[in-house]
Design a protein around this motif. Sequence first.
Motif, PDB file in Angstrom:
ATOM      1  N   TYR A   1       0.851  -1.182   0.000  1.00 19.11           N
ATOM      2  CA  TYR A   1       0.000   0.000   0.000  1.00 19.11           C
ATOM      3  C   TYR A   1       0.893   1.240   0.000  1.00 19.11           C
ATOM      4  O   TYR A   1       1.835   1.342   0.793  1.00 19.11           O
ATOM      5  N   THR A   2       0.612   2.166  -0.903  1.00 23.47           N
ATOM      6  CA  THR A   2       1.402   3.395  -0.977  1.00 23.47           C
ATOM      7  C   THR A   2       0.493   4.606  -0.838  1.00 23.47           C
ATOM      8  O   THR A   2      -0.650   4.609  -1.302  1.00 23.47           O
ATOM      9  N   THR A   3       1.010   5.632  -0.191  1.00 21.03           N
ATOM     10  CA  THR A   3       0.289   6.893  -0.066  1.00 21.03           C
ATOM     11  C   THR A   3       1.288   7.980   0.289  1.00 21.03           C
ATOM     12  O   THR A   3       2.485   7.720   0.459  1.00 21.03           O
ATOM     13  N   ILE A   4       0.805   9.199   0.393  1.00 26.10           N
ATOM     14  CA  ILE A   4       1.634  10.323   0.821  1.00 26.10           C
ATOM     15  C   ILE A   4       0.946  11.037   1.977  1.00 26.10           C
ATOM     16  O   ILE A   4      -0.252  11.354   1.900  1.00 26.10           O
ATOM     17  N   LEU A   5       1.697  11.263   3.044  1.00 20.16           N
ATOM     18  CA  LEU A   5       1.189  11.994   4.207  1.00 20.16           C
ATOM     19  C   LEU A   5       1.469  13.477   4.034  1.00 20.16           C
ATOM     20  O   LEU A   5       2.578  13.871   3.660  1.00 20.16           O
ATOM     21  N   LYS A   6       0.459  14.294   4.303  1.00 15.88           N
ATOM     22  CA  LYS A   6       0.652  15.734   4.410  1.00 15.88           C
ATOM     23  C   LYS A   6       0.678  16.043   5.906  1.00 15.88           C
ATOM     24  O   LYS A   6      -0.244  15.669   6.637  1.00 15.88           O
ATOM     25  N   HIS A   7       1.722  16.704   6.371  1.00 18.12           N
ATOM     26  CA  HIS A   7       1.866  16.897   7.812  1.00 18.12           C
ATOM     27  C   HIS A   7       2.472  18.259   8.134  1.00 18.12           C
ATOM     28  O   HIS A   7       2.919  18.998   7.228  1.00 18.12           O
ATOM     29  N   LYS A   8       2.500  18.579   9.412  1.00 21.94           N
ATOM     30  CA  LYS A   8       3.088  19.842   9.835  1.00 21.94           C
ATOM     31  C   LYS A   8       4.589  19.838   9.548  1.00 21.94           C
ATOM     32  O   LYS A   8       5.241  18.801   9.574  1.00 21.94           O
ATOM     33  N   LYS A   9       5.118  21.014   9.309  1.00 19.42           N
ATOM     34  CA  LYS A   9       6.503  21.155   8.892  1.00 19.42           C
ATOM     35  C   LYS A   9       7.469  20.707   9.986  1.00 19.42           C
ATOM     36  O   LYS A   9       7.336  21.103  11.148  1.00 19.42           O
ATOM     37  N   ILE A  10       8.417  19.855   9.595  1.00 20.41           N
ATOM     38  CA  ILE A  10       9.479  19.423  10.496  1.00 20.41           C
ATOM     39  C   ILE A  10      10.768  19.259   9.691  1.00 20.41           C
ATOM     40  O   ILE A  10      10.744  19.253   8.463  1.00 20.41           O
ATOM     41  N   GLU A  11      11.895  19.128  10.378  1.00 28.09           N
ATOM     42  CA  GLU A  11      13.136  18.759   9.700  1.00 28.09           C
ATOM     43  C   GLU A  11      13.005  17.288   9.332  1.00 28.09           C
ATOM     44  O   GLU A  11      12.888  16.431  10.217  1.00 28.09           O
ATOM     45  N   ASN A  12      13.040  16.993   8.048  1.00 28.76           N
ATOM     46  CA  ASN A  12      12.543  15.692   7.590  1.00 28.76           C
ATOM     47  C   ASN A  12      13.516  15.022   6.617  1.00 28.76           C
ATOM     48  O   ASN A  12      13.234  14.872   5.434  1.00 28.76           O
ATOM     49  N   ASN A  13      14.664  14.595   7.148  1.00 28.93           N
ATOM     50  CA  ASN A  13      15.667  13.944   6.297  1.00 28.93           C
ATOM     51  C   ASN A  13      16.038  12.546   6.797  1.00 28.93           C
ATOM     52  O   ASN A  13      17.048  11.989   6.383  1.00 28.93           O
ATOM     53  N   THR A  14      15.202  11.996   7.676  1.00 29.14           N
ATOM     54  CA  THR A  14      15.435  10.648   8.196  1.00 29.14           C
ATOM     55  C   THR A  14      14.347   9.704   7.711  1.00 29.14           C
ATOM     56  O   THR A  14      13.156   9.945   7.935  1.00 29.14           O
ATOM     57  N   ALA A  15      14.745   8.653   7.021  1.00 21.73           N
ATOM     58  CA  ALA A  15      13.803   7.611   6.601  1.00 21.73           C
ATOM     59  C   ALA A  15      13.662   6.604   7.738  1.00 21.73           C
ATOM     60  O   ALA A  15      14.638   6.249   8.405  1.00 21.73           O
ATOM     61  N   THR A  16      12.436   6.135   7.937  1.00 16.24           N
ATOM     62  CA  THR A  16      12.155   5.200   9.027  1.00 16.24           C
ATOM     63  C   THR A  16      11.501   3.948   8.484  1.00 16.24           C
ATOM     64  O   THR A  16      10.567   4.033   7.676  1.00 16.24           O
ATOM     65  N   GLN A  17      11.979   2.798   8.912  1.00 15.92           N
ATOM     66  CA  GLN A  17      11.351   1.519   8.552  1.00 15.92           C
ATOM     67  C   GLN A  17      11.044   0.754   9.832  1.00 15.92           C
ATOM     68  O   GLN A  17      11.903   0.600  10.691  1.00 15.92           O
ATOM     69  N   ILE A  18       9.797   0.263   9.924  1.00 15.10           N
ATOM     70  CA  ILE A  18       9.364  -0.482  11.104  1.00 15.10           C
ATOM     71  C   ILE A  18       8.859  -1.839  10.646  1.00 15.10           C
ATOM     72  O   ILE A  18       7.994  -1.922   9.764  1.00 15.10           O
ATOM     73  N   PHE A  19       9.391  -2.889  11.258  1.00 14.42           N
ATOM     74  CA  PHE A  19       8.936  -4.242  10.940  1.00 14.42           C
ATOM     75  C   PHE A  19       7.813  -4.607  11.907  1.00 14.42           C
ATOM     76  O   PHE A  19       8.049  -5.056  13.026  1.00 14.42           O
ATOM     77  N   THR A  20       6.580  -4.373  11.455  1.00 14.63           N
ATOM     78  CA  THR A  20       5.414  -4.609  12.289  1.00 14.63           C
ATOM     79  C   THR A  20       4.950  -6.060  12.162  1.00 14.63           C
ATOM     80  O   THR A  20       5.438  -6.816  11.313  1.00 14.63           O
ATOM     81  N   LYS A  21       3.978  -6.431  12.957  1.00 13.86           N
ATOM     82  CA  LYS A  21       3.427  -7.787  12.897  1.00 13.86           C
ATOM     83  C   LYS A  21       2.744  -8.052  11.557  1.00 13.86           C
ATOM     84  O   LYS A  21       2.664  -9.191  11.099  1.00 13.86           O
ATOM     85  N   GLN A  22       2.242  -6.983  10.920  1.00 15.34           N
ATOM     86  CA  GLN A  22       1.560  -7.130   9.633  1.00 15.34           C
ATOM     87  C   GLN A  22       2.529  -7.087   8.450  1.00 15.34           C
ATOM     88  O   GLN A  22       2.191  -7.518   7.352  1.00 15.34           O
ATOM     89  N   GLY A  23       3.748  -6.579   8.670  1.00 19.35           N
ATOM     90  CA  GLY A  23       4.725  -6.443   7.598  1.00 19.35           C
ATOM     91  C   GLY A  23       5.499  -5.146   7.727  1.00 19.35           C
ATOM     92  O   GLY A  23       5.188  -4.310   8.582  1.00 19.35           O
ATOM     93  N   PRO A  24       6.514  -4.938   6.897  1.00 19.48           N
ATOM     94  CA  PRO A  24       7.344  -3.731   7.005  1.00 19.48           C
ATOM     95  C   PRO A  24       6.644  -2.486   6.459  1.00 19.48           C
ATOM     96  O   PRO A  24       6.028  -2.519   5.394  1.00 19.48           O
ATOM     97  N   ILE A  25       6.767  -1.395   7.205  1.00 20.43           N
ATOM     98  CA  ILE A  25       6.238  -0.109   6.763  1.00 20.43           C
ATOM     99  C   ILE A  25       7.385   0.893   6.724  1.00 20.43           C
ATOM    100  O   ILE A  25       8.177   0.985   7.650  1.00 20.43           O
TER     101      ILE A  25
END
Length: 364
Positions: free
Chosen positions: A165-189
Amino acid sequence: MNVCIIGEGLTALSLAKSLINKKINVHYYHKSRNSNFSSNRTIGISKSNFEFFKEKIFQISKNNYWKINRIEIYTDKIDTENLLKFENDKNDLFYIIKNDKLLKSLNSNLIKSKFFKKILLKKDINEESLNKKKYDLIINCDASNFLAKKYFTKKISKNYYNLAYTTILKHKKIENNTATQIFTKQGPIAFLPISNIETSVVYSIDVKNKKFDNSDVIDLINKNNPKYKINKINKLNSFELSSSNLRNYHHKNILAFGDLLHRIHPVAGQGFNMIIRDIKILSEIIESKTELGLHIDALILSDFEKLTRNKNFIFSSGIDFIYEFFNIEKKIKNKNITKILKTIGKNKNFTNLLIKFADRGINF
């Protein structure tokens, strides 16, 4: 030299641009009468591939990419210590680009070239009609057309029973240069920044034993949200996930290319990087032949296969191993695996090795 490229999307357009830069005539066969550039999908390009792309294929505008200088990997819970962390004080790790922006830019540039011709793919076109045009090479980037079904069916395949599943989040402005990956019980996000106010999400969900509707997926995105104050979540897109490696890369003067050659799980964001490496190798073979004054013909396809097939298979297997490794703990419910990896991950030499693997494949 005249080359025919069959297919659509970034692979076919990037390959076409690489060839016309060498003043090779390219006939680009496509299915859609009107190109649809609307997409929530993004691609990650490693540093070395990004530099090659800008120098040898197409100069990407600074407005069309976002730098990532840090990657954090977690298992299941974002509020715990990260499992792995990758960063480079001197260099960016990779770059995130919106598919639609790069597609539009490439398409606009190509149609201005005298070496490029777009041809709408007719239903009655066949191998005989292509051969009458006497192309030196026919490069097929379409995994479902008549050439793929006739010559390129022998492959090693695996069904992950995942939906991405792919989408784009619109969010409040932050310093945003870190990619995050979480291995959840349902799969990696994966949360992949594309600006200080937008972040791309790729969630590979295991649907073998349970189905999820869009509202379920949105709930899971919110649950695993690492830091963003979300204003809006764009419409979800989804596609099935599988891996495959083609056994034979060419037939006479016909070359399989892109996803038809190799398809991998998006867990490490390496699909398009493999394609760029293939374009680089094919480009170098053509350059070496032309510098020697040799005619470009089907012999270069044999050279391409010799230089890429084994490397691509090993790299694809490595990505599959990463996916399955993080599934082990979920299946056997043993936390010791995470503890071991967390300890190993503190070794700088180990993380640097993984950074090089992601950047250059097995060529480092």
